[in-house]
Design an enzyme around this catalytic site. Structure first.
Site, PDB file in Angstrom:
ATOM      1  N   SER A   1      64.161  43.131  75.365  1.00 43.96           N
ATOM      2  CA  SER A   1      65.429  43.423  76.024  1.00 43.96           C
ATOM      3  C   SER A   1      66.025  44.690  75.437  1.00 43.96           C
ATOM      4  CB  SER A   1      66.420  42.268  75.834  1.00 43.96           C
ATOM      5  OG  SER A   1      67.691  42.596  76.356  1.00 43.96           O
TER       6      SER A   1
ATOM      7  N   TYR B   1      71.114  36.549  70.659  1.00 42.18           N
ATOM      8  CA  TYR B   1      70.113  36.993  71.640  1.00 42.18           C
ATOM      9  C   TYR B   1      69.530  38.344  71.231  1.00 42.18           C
ATOM     10  CZ  TYR B   1      68.026  38.349  76.102  1.00 42.18           C
ATOM     11  OH  TYR B   1      67.153  38.755  77.082  1.00 42.18           O
TER      12      TYR B   1
END
Length: 268
Positions: free
Chosen positions: A129, A142
């Protein structure tokens, strides 16, 4: 003979888009899902796998090898989202995020390496990501889980290239998927000192996903990377602004970049 591709988390979102696109391009695609029996009309076969269970991973890898006799490409796509003030995020949810986003992909890689080493080739792509390149407020866990995977793959790539195995990290930005519905949200507590800022940030994050790009963009990028003879270590797929944010982090002083993020999220 078509290339055999194993995609974890292939029942929806980016994983589904990649599987369908690669199938149409002539690849032999196997996807995985924790509950494939609930999925109807899949364009490619879905095998039952939970990346949090080593036995489940090993069983699927053995099944794919049994059917295809090889594994050319593995795409580590399965993952979970998690948001919330770190102070108020339960330890169990932090551990689950790392189990799925970090330990899961590592265990998938461990399971396929013996086969790839024996056949003398293979390409492992890891969907990380753009958030993994920076500590984002209320997405810190995250970001950390994806950053850990990025760095580990850099090391693992050097360890395994002697066997003819390629490894690539692909960091997407925001894409229009159902990740927001499936991720863990720490509840917005009425008595929380983070109530206002977290609530506003969470709303903004959900809007970014809803307005995100078409997952087909990721599918096309993955196809190009698979067909590249000497792929790069890192790729970023997203809007120009999202990719530029990584460049800014590299060149700006830390506190200037931090202020930019605070302003972006409307935080003091």
């Amino acid at each position: 003979m078509p290339k055999t591709v194993l995609i974890t988390g292939g029942s929806s979102g980016i994983g589904k888009a990649m599987g369908e696109y690669l199938s149409k391009k002539g690849y032999q695609v196997f996807g995985t899902s924790r509950n494939p029996e609930k999925i109807t009309g899949s364009f490619f076969p879905l095998l039952k796998m939970d990346v949090n269970q080593t036995e489940s991973i090993q069983a699927v890898v053995a099944e794919v090898i049994g059917k295809a006799k090889k594994i050319d490409v593995v795409i580590n796509n399965a993952g979970v989202g998690i948001t919330g003030p770190i102070e108020e995020t339960p330890e169990s949810e932090i551990m689950n995020a790392f189990q799925t986003n970090f330990y899961g992909p590592i265990n998938v890689i461990k399971a396929v390496l013996p086969q790839m080493r024996e056949q003398g080739f293979g390409h492992i792509l890891n969907i990380t990501s753009i958030a993994g390149y920076m500590g984002l407020p209320y997405r810190g866990i995250y970001s950390a889980s994806k950053a850990a995977l990025e760095i580990t793959i850099e090391a693992l790539r050097m360890e395994t290239m002697q066997f003819g195995i390629k490894m690539t990290n692909i960091a997407p930005g925001d894409f229009a998927t159902n990740i927001a519905a499936g991720r863990y949200h720490a509840p917005i507590l009425n008595n929380s000192p983070y109530k206002k800022d977290y609530g506003n940030t969470l709303k903004m994050m959900n809007e970014h996903v809803e307005k995100g790009g078409n997952p087909l963009e990721m599918a096309k990028a993955v196809h190009r990377i698979i067909e590249t003879e000497n792929p790069r270590i890192h790729y970023k797929v997203g809007s120009p602004l999202q990719k530029f944010s990584i460049v800014l982090k590299r060149v700006l002083p830390d506190k200037v970049y931090e202020r930019m993020l605070l302003n972006h999220y409307g935080l003091k």
